[in-house]
Scaffold this motif. Structure first.
Motif, PDB file in Angstrom:
ATOM      1  N   UNK A   1     103.594  48.874  -7.898  1.00 53.88           N
ATOM      2  CA  UNK A   1     104.037  49.506  -9.134  1.00 53.88           C
ATOM      3  C   UNK A   1     103.274  49.010 -10.351  1.00 53.88           C
ATOM      4  N   UNK A   2     102.620  47.855 -10.249  1.00 55.75           N
ATOM      5  CA  UNK A   2     101.874  47.328 -11.402  1.00 55.75           C
ATOM      6  C   UNK A   2     100.804  46.357 -10.919  1.00 55.75           C
ATOM      7  N   UNK A   3      99.727  46.901 -10.348  1.00 55.21           N
ATOM      8  CA  UNK A   3      98.647  46.082  -9.803  1.00 55.21           C
ATOM      9  C   UNK A   3      97.623  45.772 -10.888  1.00 55.21           C
ATOM     10  N   UNK A   4      97.285  44.503 -11.074  1.00 53.89           N
ATOM     11  CA  UNK A   4      96.235  44.173 -12.046  1.00 53.89           C
ATOM     12  C   UNK A   4      94.914  44.839 -11.659  1.00 53.89           C
ATOM     13  N   UNK A   5      94.172  45.308 -12.650  1.00 50.70           N
ATOM     14  CA  UNK A   5      92.877  45.955 -12.412  1.00 50.70           C
ATOM     15  C   UNK A   5      91.959  45.011 -11.645  1.00 50.70           C
ATOM     16  N   UNK A   6      91.277  45.560 -10.637  1.00 49.83           N
ATOM     17  CA  UNK A   6      90.320  44.784  -9.864  1.00 49.83           C
ATOM     18  C   UNK A   6      90.911  44.068  -8.662  1.00 49.83           C
ATOM     19  N   UNK A   7      92.213  44.214  -8.433  1.00 47.43           N
ATOM     20  CA  UNK A   7      92.871  43.563  -7.300  1.00 47.43           C
ATOM     21  C   UNK A   7      93.280  44.619  -6.283  1.00 47.43           C
ATOM     22  N   UNK A   8      92.875  44.443  -5.038  1.00 51.26           N
ATOM     23  CA  UNK A   8      93.226  45.356  -3.955  1.00 51.26           C
ATOM     24  C   UNK A   8      94.350  44.745  -3.139  1.00 51.26           C
ATOM     25  N   UNK A   9      95.469  45.473  -3.032  1.00 51.68           N
ATOM     26  CA  UNK A   9      96.589  45.009  -2.222  1.00 51.68           C
ATOM     27  C   UNK A   9      96.337  45.371  -0.763  1.00 51.68           C
ATOM     28  N   UNK A  10      96.555  44.397   0.128  1.00 53.14           N
ATOM     29  CA  UNK A  10      96.395  44.614   1.558  1.00 53.14           C
ATOM     30  C   UNK A  10      97.743  44.343   2.223  1.00 53.14           C
ATOM     31  N   UNK A  11      98.324  45.376   2.810  1.00 53.22           N
ATOM     32  CA  UNK A  11      99.646  45.262   3.427  1.00 53.22           C
ATOM     33  C   UNK A  11      99.555  44.512   4.754  1.00 53.22           C
ATOM     34  N   UNK A  12     100.452  43.516   4.944  1.00 59.41           N
ATOM     35  CA  UNK A  12     100.506  42.774   6.198  1.00 59.41           C
ATOM     36  C   UNK A  12     101.950  42.681   6.693  1.00 59.41           C
ATOM     37  N   UNK A  13     102.102  42.822   8.000  1.00 62.16           N
ATOM     38  CA  UNK A  13     103.404  42.642   8.664  1.00 62.16           C
ATOM     39  C   UNK A  13     103.412  41.363   9.504  1.00 62.16           C
ATOM     40  N   UNK A  14     102.227  40.992  10.017  1.00 60.51           N
ATOM     41  CA  UNK A  14     102.102  39.839  10.903  1.00 60.51           C
ATOM     42  C   UNK A  14     100.843  39.053  10.556  1.00 60.51           C
ATOM     43  N   UNK A  15     100.746  37.850  11.095  1.00 62.01           N
ATOM     44  CA  UNK A  15      99.528  37.070  10.888  1.00 62.01           C
ATOM     45  C   UNK A  15      98.335  37.769  11.548  1.00 62.01           C
ATOM     46  N   UNK A  16      98.584  38.494  12.643  1.00 66.20           N
ATOM     47  CA  UNK A  16      97.499  39.243  13.280  1.00 66.20           C
ATOM     48  C   UNK A  16      96.982  40.347  12.363  1.00 66.20           C
ATOM     49  N   UNK A  17      97.895  41.034  11.647  1.00 64.90           N
ATOM     50  CA  UNK A  17      97.477  42.028  10.645  1.00 64.90           C
ATOM     51  C   UNK A  17      96.570  41.369   9.613  1.00 64.90           C
ATOM     52  N   UNK A  18      96.989  40.201   9.150  1.00 66.78           N
ATOM     53  CA  UNK A  18      96.213  39.498   8.131  1.00 66.78           C
ATOM     54  C   UNK A  18      94.833  39.135   8.659  1.00 66.78           C
ATOM     55  N   UNK A  19      94.760  38.632   9.872  1.00 65.70           N
ATOM     56  CA  UNK A  19      93.460  38.258  10.452  1.00 65.70           C
ATOM     57  C   UNK A  19      92.558  39.475  10.623  1.00 65.70           C
ATOM     58  N   UNK A  20      93.119  40.588  11.088  1.00 61.58           N
ATOM     59  CA  UNK A  20      92.331  41.814  11.246  1.00 61.58           C
ATOM     60  C   UNK A  20      91.779  42.264   9.898  1.00 61.58           C
ATOM     61  N   UNK A  21      92.623  42.243   8.872  1.00 63.08           N
ATOM     62  CA  UNK A  21      92.179  42.649   7.534  1.00 63.08           C
ATOM     63  C   UNK A  21      91.133  41.686   6.983  1.00 63.08           C
ATOM     64  N   UNK A  22      91.307  40.393   7.218  1.00 62.71           N
ATOM     65  CA  UNK A  22      90.316  39.421   6.748  1.00 62.71           C
ATOM     66  C   UNK A  22      88.972  39.636   7.430  1.00 62.71           C
TER      67      UNK A  22
END
Length: 139
Positions: free
Chosen positions: A101-122
């Motif tokens: 609803x209010x993301x600072x300019x230049x910051x991309x939000x990456x949705x994660x449900x699990x640590x595996x999601x986070x690792x895949x995105x990284x």
């Protein structure tokens, strides 16, 4: 009624690891750093840099199954992360609507449900393959 003795039993979980983990970081405490601490440990135990040098911030609780949980005060964490130079922010799925609803300019939000999601995105961030990153949407 009267006085009586009571015996209590509390169920718990204990883990035995093949190495010691001792994390000391000034001014950081509470469960909301769980995901990032867990990723820091993964980074230390695996070859290469998990982020490939990209500035990635994030938050979220984590349980012993690797599930990422929501935190409080997401909006302030986004502002702080972007102010420090972060380009990507690993965001617990349950915090996505508030964060988007209010993301600072230049910051991309990456949705994660699990640590595996986070690792895949990284891995995708590290490789520059960011077009298909799971994102957050408002409301």
């Amino acid at each position: 009624e009267g006085d009586r003795a009571v015996v209590g039993i509390t169920a718990g979980t204990d883990h035995t690891f093949p190495f010691d983990v001792d994390i000391k970081l000034a001014d950081v405490g509470g469960p909301s750093a769980g995901l990032m601490f867990a990723l820091g440990i993964v980074d230390k135990l695996t070859p290469g840099a998990l982020t490939g040098g990209k500035f990635v911030a994030g938050t979220g609780t984590i349980d012993d199954e690797g599930q990422v949980g929501p935190i409080g005060g997401i909006e302030m964490k986004l502002v702080g992360a972007r102010g420090a130079g972060a380009e990507y922010f690993l965001t617990p799925e349950q915090n996505c609507a508030a964060a988007a609803s209010d993301v600072p300019a230049g910051l991309t939000l990456v949705k994660v449900r699990t640590i595996d999601d986070a690792r895949t995105s990284l891995n995708k961030i590290r490789d520059g393959d960011t077009a298909g990153l799971p994102s957050c949407s408002a409301g």
